[in-house]
Write an enzyme that holds these catalytic residues in place. Structure first.
Site, PDB file in Angstrom:
ATOM      1  N   ASP A   1      -4.858  -3.696   4.929  1.00  0.00           N
ATOM      2  CA  ASP A   1      -5.367  -3.246   6.216  1.00  0.00           C
ATOM      3  C   ASP A   1      -6.885  -3.362   6.331  1.00  0.00           C
ATOM      4  O   ASP A   1      -7.436  -3.340   7.424  1.00  0.00           O
ATOM      5  CB  ASP A   1      -4.956  -1.800   6.495  1.00  0.00           C
ATOM      6  CG  ASP A   1      -5.389  -0.845   5.381  1.00  0.00           C
ATOM      7  OD1 ASP A   1      -6.130  -1.276   4.475  1.00  0.00           O
ATOM      8  OD2 ASP A   1      -4.987   0.330   5.421  1.00  0.00           O
TER       9      ASP A   1
ATOM     10  N   ASP B   1      -9.221  -6.775   2.113  1.00  0.00           N
ATOM     11  CA  ASP B   1      -7.878  -7.213   1.752  1.00  0.00           C
ATOM     12  C   ASP B   1      -7.613  -8.650   2.189  1.00  0.00           C
ATOM     13  O   ASP B   1      -6.605  -9.243   1.810  1.00  0.00           O
ATOM     14  CB  ASP B   1      -6.822  -6.313   2.407  1.00  0.00           C
ATOM     15  CG  ASP B   1      -6.834  -4.907   1.830  1.00  0.00           C
ATOM     16  OD1 ASP B   1      -7.234  -4.764   0.657  1.00  0.00           O
ATOM     17  OD2 ASP B   1      -6.456  -3.962   2.538  1.00  0.00           O
TER      18      ASP B   1
ATOM     19  N   ASP C   1       0.846  -1.185   0.000  1.00  0.00           N
ATOM     20  CA  ASP C   1       0.000   0.000   0.000  1.00  0.00           C
ATOM     21  C   ASP C   1       0.881   1.234   0.000  1.00  0.00           C
ATOM     22  O   ASP C   1       2.057   1.178   0.386  1.00  0.00           O
ATOM     23  CB  ASP C   1      -0.874   0.033   1.258  1.00  0.00           C
ATOM     24  CG  ASP C   1      -2.030  -0.953   1.179  1.00  0.00           C
ATOM     25  OD1 ASP C   1      -2.530  -1.168   0.073  1.00  0.00           O
ATOM     26  OD2 ASP C   1      -2.407  -1.487   2.230  1.00  0.00           O
TER      27      ASP C   1
END
Length: 979
Positions: free
Chosen positions: A693, A697, A368
């Site tokens: 997170d 996901d 990310d």
């Protein structure tokens, strides 16, 4: 102090069976789901708004104990100690020791005052057992410490403040704050909710998320129909809510089920399974060799009395104990646990041990952007309102900063000031974050992006009091699919008028806007206007600014069937907003924020590249923003590309496989795209580490070879799906974890090579010494059978060389080039073909050197016979055997330093591991004791050695180091990396 229990509520499903509840929580017949919320809260002595006080929470924790399910009872220490004696060979050795002691008792006349052989072997067996016991205890302690570090957390209200605490500290009466993605830590009664839904499939079998509300259910219904209850072990999938805990630990519904289950068995890691297979194969081979040695000794021995047979039997068993790597599991567990603790200290908590093995093979890190590659401290830099870009000063979460236009203060432009305030007011209203000052430091509770908007509004003078006149009465929460968040507010200054505030991605909101503000005027927003706003948005994004659009709409309470007076008072109950309420919006403006890259991220990306690991950014941000950050961090390389979620949606698997090798940035992606990207990389042969997170996901984290969850921003669901949790959400910690993982694997490999090569030296020496005793001229004065080493001497070498030095190898510092190598090939064995050749070579050198010294010091030996022609006597035999004993021990101590690397010189970084130097010194001191202490001489049948003898043993032992240094030099000159 909270009010004592006064209402008929039965919260104490939380009590363990047989434990009496405290008086204020005494159970009655009425379960919580059948009672009104205020009655339940009062009965628990809690406060729906302020929660428990810290003092009361501590008292209840002491009374109820931690909020944890019972686990299988811990094995008592004495039982774990006894387990050290369950090995088949150890049992045989103990039986043989008893027989030896009985034989000494019956012996007439006795050759010694004590049964030294039996005493020594028993002592060594006990020391080995104690060492194994200590190793296992240490590993278990490390694992327990890691479990505590990886414990889930929950958000509660205590002392009127929102707090994040470990879930095991939750007590009955605590007020929980639950958001989408949170794991419910205890059974709780819903107080209020905003479209809260939970996945209860694991508990009730319900296949779809269950909607929750606070209304009492005056009926005896099953768990699946208790819509005002939250249950431990379930997961919030949508919305948010507040609930009061009524049951913890074994008193929860899942706790009742746990009572019926037995303790789960520990699952061995792939590495441990591989080592177990290797150990069993080696054991079969070595037992066969030991059997051959025993049979050969019987055939060659002219005397076959009980003493001779027992002596040979003890020797064969001792040889098997010394040669078989029975300590492998314990040493590997210690090595893994020590390495994992080091990783935890570096902010990477390993939840699943196989991840340690996989880390060394990782070839791609999919990360990310926000909070991982960047600081996760969003700061509003620009507000685009009324067609003009306004710069916002200040940094971080401190609510101080000036508003300027082209460097001039905004104060002189009232229309623009009003437009900026209008935009920031709406952004602060459609917001769940809170700005707090704690210990002189400003902190944001909640999402950093929302926190940045609250900080910007505070800079504009819009504090909580200014926003209080527009209380929130309903909302449509943000989801990754919707990419927008809407809240409905009553206006206390204009009863009957409701204000809808919406924020979200510009490309999502712009099509829903029909008007926009031009200064203080409302003007239509047509396609040309949208194109102009899109161009302005692209301009902000090209500056690495993350942009959000803010819009509003005014509706009348009557059109939604809401009582205006109730709306103004905030007493509206649950409101189901129509889907079209987010249409016909008025665009207020755009907000541009920046989340600066972490300073350490650039270094980590470079380190990963050196280690032949690719970094891929996967983000929901605008492509221009993502690419700007990626270029600053040197993630984007020449010839690589940026792919958007829109492009991914048009690609099939073949198309994605064709381009995935060339992509370094995926922008504006949906959560399900992460899974597709992981699978595509895996199809191309990559070992993928994936960060995540959110609740969405979880599939990608599970599918990735190494799932990495964020410890700060991550949901409970993502943490449970992951193999590893970052406590600081920092990309650099992932790279550091990979470095540690490679180091851990190297140290396990070092130990194995050392152990197996040393054991091979012992086995080959004993095998050749017995098989070729006649050829070497080695004939014993005792029973006619010559044993190169006695059983006690073999066990002693095994104890002092396989013990402290081997353990010290487990904490050897990482090689300096550990991040300059290519990733380990997935599926490759811990011991490769070259390692087996090296093990055989080292064992052969030990055999030749030890037998040469033995033969040279033995008067009847081949070398000495040609020189002197003298016949042997017991004193000569003891001297020769003591020299062989010491030489083999010196070989193994030099082998420790040789085993630190398969290509780097043993003298490089010689002093980097003081524990290893200390372990070698300890082994030498123990050997001195065996040779010079009178009681040890009698026990081990040794004689004192002179300085010259020590020089011979040391120089011959050092020959191994010389030979291997030549081999390593050849490897380095050839450019090979055996590691």
């Amino acid at each position: 102090m909270n009010q004592p229990y006064a209402a008929p509520v039965a919260p104490l499903h939380a009590q363990e069976p047989g434990r009496a509840p405290p008086p204020e929580l005494a159970a009655t017949a009425a379960p919580p789901h059948r009672l009104p919320v205020d009655v339940v809260v009062a009965g628990l002595g809690s406060d729906a708004a302020r929660g428990l006080t810290s003092a009361e929470a501590e008292r209840r924790l002491a009374e109820y104990g931690p909020n944890q399910l019972k686990s299988a009872p811990e094995t008592p220490w004495w039982r774990r100690l006894l387990e050290q004696f369950q090995d088949f060979l150890v049992i045989i050795l103990l039986v043989a020791t008893v027989i030896s002691a009985v034989e000494w008792i019956l012996e007439e006349p006795r050759e010694s005052a004590l049964p030294y052989e039996a005493i020594v072997i028993m002592a060594i067996v006990l020391l080995n057992a104690l060492l194994g016991f200590i190793q296992e205890a240490r590993a278990e302690k490390s694992v327990r410490a890691l479990m505590a570090l990886a414990a889930p957390e929950s958000t509660v209200v205590r002392d009127g403040e929102r707090q994040r605490i470990p879930a095991h500290l939750i007590v009955p009466g605590d007020v929980l704050l639950v958001e989408a993605g949170d794991r419910i830590p205890a059974d709780a009664r819903v107080i209020e909710d905003a479209n809260l839904r939970t996945d209860e499939a694991a508990l009730t079998g319900e296949s779809v998320p269950v909607g929750k509300d606070a209304a009492a259910i005056d009926a005896d219904v099953g768990l699946g129909d208790r819509k005002n209850m939250l249950f431990a072990g379930t997961t919030a999938t949508y919305g948010r809510g507040r609930a009061v805990v009524v049951a913890t630990a074994m008193g929860t519904e899942v706790g009742k089920i746990a009572e019926l289950l037995e303790g789960a068995k520990k699952e061995a890691t792939p590495l441990q399974k591989e080592l177990d297979r290797t150990g069993k194969r080696l054991s079969i081979i070595m037992l066969a060799i030991c059997a051959v040695v025993f049979a050969t000794g019987l055939m060659k021995n002219p005397v076959t009395d009980l003493d001779a047979i027992l002596s040979l039997f003890l020797f064969a068993v001792a040889l098997a104990v010394a040669a078989i790597p029975e300590a492998l599991p314990a040493i590997v567990t210690v090595g893994l646990s020590l390495g994992v603790r080091r990783m935890a200290a570096s902010n990477a908590i390993v939840r699943k041990l196989p991840a340690v093995e996989t880390l060394g093979a990782a070839t791609v890190i999919c990360s990310d952007k926000t909070g991982t590659l960047t600081r996760n401290e969003m700061t509003v830099r620009t507000v685009l309102a009324g067609g003009t870009a306004v710069d916002v000063g200040g940094s971080g979460y401190v609510p101080e900063g000036d508003f300027t236009v082209d460097g001039q203060p905004l104060a002189g432009r009232p229309d623009l000031t009003e437009a900026v305030e209008r935009t920031l007011r709406a952004a602060a209203l459609v917001n769940d974050a809170a700005l707090v000052c704690r210990d002189g430091r400003w902190l944001v509770q909640g999402d950093p992006t929302e926190g940045a908007l609250v900080v910007a509004a505070r800079k504009a003078g819009l504090d909580e009091a200014a926003l209080a006149r527009l209380p929130r009465i309903a909302e449509i929460p943000f989801t990754s699919e919707r990419k927008r968040h809407a809240t409905l507010h009553a206006d206390r200054d204009a009863p009957g008028t409701l204000t809808l505030c919406v924020k979200g991605a510009p490309e999502v909101l712009l099509p829903r806007c029909r008007q926009m503000f031009d200064g203080s005027r409302l003007v239509p927003l047509d396609d040309a206007g949208r194109a102009a706003v899109t161009a302005q948005n692209d301009g902000l994004a090209s500056q690495a600014l993350r942009t959000l659009a803010v819009a509003t709409r005014t509706v009348q309470a009557a059109t939604l069937g809401i009582d205006p007076a109730a709306a103004a008072a905030g007493r509206t109950g649950d409101i189901e907003l129509p889907e079209d309420i987010e249409d016909e919006l008025v665009l207020l403006g755009l907000v541009g924020m920046i989340d600066p890259p972490r300073t350490e991220a650039a270094t980590a990306v470079a380190t990963a590249r050196t280690a032949h690991i690719r970094t891929v950014m996967i983000t929901g941000d605008h492509p221009a923003t993502a690419e700007a950050i990626a270029r600053e961090l040197a993630i984007v390389e020449p010839g690589t590309r940026v792919v958007t979620g829109a492009e991914l949606r048009t690609m099939n698997e073949a198309d994605l496989d064709a381009i995935v090798e060339d992509v370094r940035v995926f922008a504006r992606v949906d959560p399900d795209h992460k899974l597709r990207i992981v699978e595509a990389l895996q199809r191309r042969g990559h070992i993928v580490a994936m960060t995540g997170d959110g609740i969405n996901d979880a599939p990608a984290l599970k599918t990735a070879n190494i799932g990495v969850a964020m410890g700060i921003t991550g949901t409970d669901v993502s943490k449970e799906a992951a193999d590893m949790v970052l406590t600081d959400d920092n990309f650099a910690s992932i790279v550091k974890a990979i470095e540690e993982g490679r180091g851990i694997f190297d140290n396990i490999r070092k130990y194995l090579v050392y152990l197996l090569s040393s054991n091979a030296g012992e086995l080959l020496t004993m095998f050749a010494g017995v098989m070729f005793a006649g050829l070497l001229g080695l004939a014993s004065t005792n029973h006619g059978l010559f044993l190169p080493l006695l059983a006690a001497q073999l066990l002693w070498i095994n104890l002092i060389t396989d013990g402290p030095p081997a353990l010290a190898l487990g904490i050897d510092p990482k090689d300096a080039d550990v991040m300059h190598r290519r990733p380990r090939r997935r599926g490759a064995g811990v011991i490769g073909g070259a390692d087996w050749v090296r093990i055989a070579g080292v064992g052969s050198v030990m055999m030749v050197g030890t037998l040469a010294v033995l033969d040279a010091y033995y008067p009847g030996g081949l070398i000495t016979l040609y020189a002197t022609g003298t016949a042997p006597n017991p004193a000569d035999e003891a001297m020769a055997r003591t020299m062989a004993f010491t030489t083999l021990m010196m070989f193994q101590l030099f082998n420790v330093f040789n085993s630190r690397s398969t290509h780097r010189s043993a003298f490089a970084g010689f002093f980097d591991n003081p524990w290893l130097l200390g372990a070698v010194a300890l082994s030498l001191a123990a050997q001195f004791l065996v040779i010079y202490a009178p009681f040890m001489q009698a026990a081990f049948q040794t004689v004192p050695l002179g300085f010259g003898d020590w020089m011979v043993a040391t120089l011959v032992g050092a020959s191994l180091l010389v030979v291997m240094e030549i081999v390593k030099l050849a490897l380095r000159l050839r450019g090979g990396e055996a590691d």
